[in-house]
Structures are given as C-alpha cells and as structure tokens.
Scaffold this motif. Structure first.
Motif, PDB file in Angstrom:
ATOM      1  N   SER A 143     -74.818  -0.714 -21.348  1.00  0.00           N
ATOM      2  CA  SER A 143     -73.983  -1.883 -21.059  1.00  0.00           C
ATOM      3  C   SER A 143     -72.950  -2.041 -22.162  1.00  0.00           C
ATOM      4  CB  SER A 143     -74.841  -3.145 -20.963  1.00  0.00           C
ATOM      5  OG  SER A 143     -74.050  -4.303 -20.964  1.00  0.00           O
ATOM      6  N   ALA A 144     -71.709  -2.272 -21.788  1.00  0.00           N
ATOM      7  CA  ALA A 144     -70.646  -2.436 -22.788  1.00  0.00           C
ATOM      8  C   ALA A 144     -70.664  -3.825 -23.418  1.00  0.00           C
ATOM      9  CB  ALA A 144     -69.288  -2.159 -22.149  1.00  0.00           C
ATOM     10  N   GLY A 145     -71.047  -4.819 -22.649  1.00  0.00           N
ATOM     11  CA  GLY A 145     -71.076  -6.180 -23.171  1.00  0.00           C
ATOM     12  C   GLY A 145     -69.728  -6.614 -23.721  1.00  0.00           C
ATOM     13  N   ASP A 146     -69.739  -7.332 -24.854  1.00  0.00           N
ATOM     14  CA  ASP A 146     -68.484  -7.779 -25.472  1.00  0.00           C
ATOM     15  C   ASP A 146     -68.069  -6.864 -26.621  1.00  0.00           C
ATOM     16  OD1 ASP A 146     -70.433  -8.386 -27.286  1.00  0.00           O
ATOM     17  OD2 ASP A 146     -69.846 -10.478 -27.576  1.00  0.00           O
ATOM     18  N   LEU A 147     -68.661  -5.665 -26.653  1.00  0.00           N
ATOM     19  CA  LEU A 147     -68.378  -4.719 -27.715  1.00  0.00           C
ATOM     20  C   LEU A 147     -66.957  -4.167 -27.604  1.00  0.00           C
ATOM     21  CD1 LEU A 147     -70.310  -3.532 -29.949  1.00  0.00           C
ATOM     22  CD2 LEU A 147     -70.439  -1.498 -28.518  1.00  0.00           C
ATOM     23  N   GLN A 148     -66.298  -3.973 -28.736  1.00  0.00           N
ATOM     24  CA  GLN A 148     -65.004  -3.300 -28.790  1.00  0.00           C
ATOM     25  C   GLN A 148     -65.171  -1.966 -29.499  1.00  0.00           C
ATOM     26  OE1 GLN A 148     -62.168  -5.930 -30.618  1.00  0.00           O
ATOM     27  NE2 GLN A 148     -61.850  -7.081 -28.742  1.00  0.00           N
ATOM     28  N   ILE A 174     -60.143   2.093 -27.604  1.00  0.00           N
ATOM     29  CA  ILE A 174     -60.443   2.851 -26.400  1.00  0.00           C
ATOM     30  C   ILE A 174     -61.259   2.008 -25.433  1.00  0.00           C
ATOM     31  CG2 ILE A 174     -60.377   5.062 -27.606  1.00  0.00           C
ATOM     32  CD1 ILE A 174     -63.441   5.096 -27.458  1.00  0.00           C
ATOM     33  N   LYS A 175     -61.261   2.460 -24.194  1.00  0.00           N
ATOM     34  CA  LYS A 175     -62.046   1.798 -23.162  1.00  0.00           C
ATOM     35  C   LYS A 175     -63.518   1.866 -23.528  1.00  0.00           C
ATOM     36  CE  LYS A 175     -62.932   1.905 -18.179  1.00  0.00           C
ATOM     37  NZ  LYS A 175     -62.623   2.610 -16.899  1.00  0.00           N
ATOM     38  N   LYS A 176     -64.244   0.804 -23.254  1.00  0.00           N
ATOM     39  CA  LYS A 176     -65.661   0.750 -23.586  1.00  0.00           C
ATOM     40  C   LYS A 176     -66.436   1.857 -22.877  1.00  0.00           C
ATOM     41  CE  LYS A 176     -65.436  -4.269 -24.129  1.00  0.00           C
ATOM     42  NZ  LYS A 176     -65.882  -5.565 -23.582  1.00  0.00           N
ATOM     43  N   LEU A 177     -67.322   2.498 -23.628  1.00  0.00           N
ATOM     44  CA  LEU A 177     -68.177   3.547 -23.102  1.00  0.00           C
ATOM     45  C   LEU A 177     -69.607   3.054 -23.009  1.00  0.00           C
ATOM     46  CD1 LEU A 177     -66.964   6.443 -25.430  1.00  0.00           C
ATOM     47  CD2 LEU A 177     -66.170   5.982 -23.104  1.00  0.00           C
ATOM     48  N   PHE A 178     -70.329   3.579 -22.060  1.00  0.00           N
ATOM     49  CA  PHE A 178     -71.769   3.383 -22.037  1.00  0.00           C
ATOM     50  C   PHE A 178     -72.376   4.524 -22.857  1.00  0.00           C
ATOM     51  CE2 PHE A 178     -71.638   1.231 -17.578  1.00  0.00           C
ATOM     52  CZ  PHE A 178     -71.055   0.111 -18.150  1.00  0.00           C
ATOM     53  N   LEU A 179     -72.931   4.202 -24.014  1.00  0.00           N
ATOM     54  CA  LEU A 179     -73.445   5.245 -24.898  1.00  0.00           C
ATOM     55  C   LEU A 179     -74.536   6.074 -24.228  1.00  0.00           C
ATOM     56  CD1 LEU A 179     -73.685   3.725 -28.492  1.00  0.00           C
ATOM     57  CD2 LEU A 179     -71.996   5.256 -27.543  1.00  0.00           C
ATOM     58  N   ARG A 180     -75.295   5.440 -23.357  1.00  0.00           N
ATOM     59  CA  ARG A 180     -76.384   6.198 -22.707  1.00  0.00           C
ATOM     60  C   ARG A 180     -75.832   7.364 -21.898  1.00  0.00           C
ATOM     61  NH1 ARG A 180     -79.445   9.198 -21.766  1.00  0.00           N
ATOM     62  NH2 ARG A 180     -81.616   9.094 -21.061  1.00  0.00           N
ATOM     63  N   ASN A 222     -65.827   3.402 -33.948  1.00  0.00           N
ATOM     64  CA  ASN A 222     -66.402   2.210 -34.566  1.00  0.00           C
ATOM     65  C   ASN A 222     -66.764   1.205 -33.494  1.00  0.00           C
ATOM     66  OD1 ASN A 222     -65.883   3.102 -37.351  1.00  0.00           O
ATOM     67  ND2 ASN A 222     -63.735   2.856 -36.787  1.00  0.00           N
ATOM     68  N   LEU A 223     -67.953   0.658 -33.594  1.00  0.00           N
ATOM     69  CA  LEU A 223     -68.470  -0.294 -32.613  1.00  0.00           C
ATOM     70  C   LEU A 223     -68.376  -1.689 -33.209  1.00  0.00           C
ATOM     71  CD1 LEU A 223     -71.621   1.792 -31.630  1.00  0.00           C
ATOM     72  CD2 LEU A 223     -69.370   1.811 -30.539  1.00  0.00           C
ATOM     73  N   GLN A 224     -67.445  -2.465 -32.732  1.00  0.00           N
ATOM     74  CA  GLN A 224     -67.163  -3.778 -33.295  1.00  0.00           C
ATOM     75  C   GLN A 224     -67.884  -4.842 -32.472  1.00  0.00           C
ATOM     76  OE1 GLN A 224     -62.894  -3.733 -33.214  1.00  0.00           O
ATOM     77  NE2 GLN A 224     -62.737  -2.264 -34.886  1.00  0.00           N
ATOM     78  N   GLY A 225     -68.987  -5.282 -33.022  1.00  0.00           N
ATOM     79  CA  GLY A 225     -69.867  -6.218 -32.337  1.00  0.00           C
ATOM     80  C   GLY A 225     -71.309  -5.799 -32.554  1.00  0.00           C
ATOM     81  N   LYS A 226     -72.243  -6.600 -32.088  1.00  0.00           N
ATOM     82  CA  LYS A 226     -73.658  -6.314 -32.329  1.00  0.00           C
ATOM     83  C   LYS A 226     -74.453  -6.237 -31.034  1.00  0.00           C
ATOM     84  CE  LYS A 226     -73.700  -8.327 -36.978  1.00  0.00           C
ATOM     85  NZ  LYS A 226     -74.381  -9.260 -37.907  1.00  0.00           N
ATOM     86  N   GLY A 227     -73.824  -5.736 -29.984  1.00  0.00           N
ATOM     87  CA  GLY A 227     -74.487  -5.711 -28.690  1.00  0.00           C
ATOM     88  C   GLY A 227     -75.391  -4.525 -28.458  1.00  0.00           C
TER      89      GLY A 227
END
Length: 261
Positions: free
Chosen positions: A53-58, A175-181, A71-76
């Motif tokens: 889930s991308a959530g509110d992550l940038q 960049i567009k949010k990615l689903f890390l999974r 860089n993952l900006q946020g704690k989601g």
C-alpha cells in the motif's frame, strides 16, 4: 551513506577517516551455506506492513553519486517479525550493480556474486529517524535481495524510466508511488541472518542483515539502463558511471550466519 570527499576514498583506506570501517563485524560477507546455522523458530517470516500500500508516502528518486536511492518520506511502511525485537520503519532502498553480469552484488553466496543487489534500509521505531539510529546497536535492519538476469521486470520500469532525469550526482526527482511488495520475490520465508555494518562510511556496526534466498528477475536491457544512464560527477572528471560501486568482502571473524529454514 555518503560519497567520500577524502583522498582516502578507496575502501582499503576508509578506516583512516572512519575508524569503524576497521571494525571486527563489518559487511558485506561471503555466506557459506554449508556453515549456516538453521534456526526456523527464531527466524520466522517477516510481516511487511504497508509494503502493498502506498498510503501517504512520498518517494524521491535520487542519484547521490554512488548509487540510485529511493527515499521514502513518511512512516507508512515498517516490518515486524523475522526475529526482530521491535518494529523497523523503512527509510530508503538503493541498488548496487556491476559493469557486467558476473559481478555487482555486495554479498556473495558460496563465492558467487550476482549482477545487482537491492537493500531496503529500516531503522528501529524507538528512534526519531534513520540518522539517530544508524550508530546504535541493532538500530538498523536491512532486507537484501539479489537480482538474476532473466525476464523483463515491469515493476522496475517506473524507476528506470526516470533515470534520464537524474543522470548526474545530486539530481533527484519525485516518482510515482510504488508498492514495494511488487518489487520483491514471491517467496520471502527463506533468508540468511547475520549481524554486521553499513557497507559505506562511517561503517557503523549497527545492522541486522536479512539476505533472501530467492533472487529477483531483471533483463539485460534493464541492467544496461543502470550501467549507462547514471553517472557520478566529480570535480576532476565527468560522466563516470557508478557501476561496480560495492565494498569488497569483509572477514566473517567467527560470526555466525543463521538461516530461516
């Protein structure tokens, strides 16, 4: 994790400016599978919260002069389980690759290298941020994944297609949010575990390493995008690619390597 400005920028000389780099528990290492200690009860599967889930992550794509880093900006996004004593928050992920398919990974398995390795860097949630955790014992947990040459990996395309925007050191772009999974192998219950260090100065011995058995597919054309499109600009040279940016293997020094099954 910084590009050295010192004249002692060869790994053999890092310890002169960064004493931790001469420590007893450094990374990366060669994992000898025959000597790995099985501990499936302790090394249970990870729980990857927010990885799907991308959530509110940038997400910020950066060429920092020695690697490509997101860089993952946020704690989601955070992990639990996997023998960790606490939750660890994802801070960034980055890649190490070689100029050819025979070398590029930092770690080796029974002396075998892979063309690329990805590190997802997390820090213990009891700390405010990665910088505060980086020099603390077990303050950092890194999930490491090897790549093998195979099928085209569509999940890497959103990153690779933005490389033209960050050709030089210190370039970055959102960049567009990615689903890390989606970036990871299908099977995640098999991994090695050992305790080591950051693989770049200041080389703090603060890292819980988890190195997964199953590699990720990447095709030759995608690897060439890493090799050809991203450069490191230094004061006295330009357009030097940042391939082969991996630290040489370090002595295990009687440390144990565990395996989950």
């Amino acid at each position: 994790m910084c590009l050295l400005n010192s004249v002692h920028n060869r790994p053999d000389f890092w310890h002169i400016d960064y004493p931790h780099c001469g420590g007893y528990s450094q990374s990366p290492v060669n994992i000898q599978t025959a000597n790995a200690v099985g501990d499936p009860q302790y090394l249970a599967p990870f729980v990857m919260n927010g990885y799907d889930s991308a959530g509110d992550l940038q997400m910020d794509l950066e060429n920092n002069g020695h690697t490509i880093q997101i860089n993952l900006q946020g704690k989601g996004i955070y992990i639990t389980g996997g023998g960790l004593s606490n939750a660890y928050i994802a801070d960034q992920f980055h890649f190490h690759w070689g100029k050819n398919d025979k070398r590029g990974s930092e770690h080796a398995i029974d002396g075998q290298y892979f063309p690329m390795e990805m590190h997802i860097v997390h820090y213990d949630m009891k700390y405010t941020n990665y910088s505060q955790a980086a020099n603390k014992q077990d303050g950092v947990a890194v999930l490491s994944f090897f790549f093998k040459v195979g099928m085209h990996n569509v999940n890497l395309d959103p990153v690779i297609k933005r490389f033209p925007e960050i050709p030089n050191r210190d370039d970055h772009t959102t960049i567009k949010k990615l689903f890390l999974r989606n970036l990871l192998p299908q099977t995640l219950d098999g991994y090695f575990r050992y305790y080591g260090s950051l693989t770049t100065p200041p080389c703090y011995e603060s890292v819980i390493w988890s190195i997964f058995y199953e590699p990720i597919n990447i095709c030759e054309k995608q690897l060439q995008s890493f090799r050809n499109n991203v450069h490191q600009n230094l004061a006295n040279e330009t357009n030097r690619d940042i391939s082969d940016d991996f630290r040489p293997l370090q002595p295990l020094n009687h440390r144990l390597i565990y395996c989950s099954k």
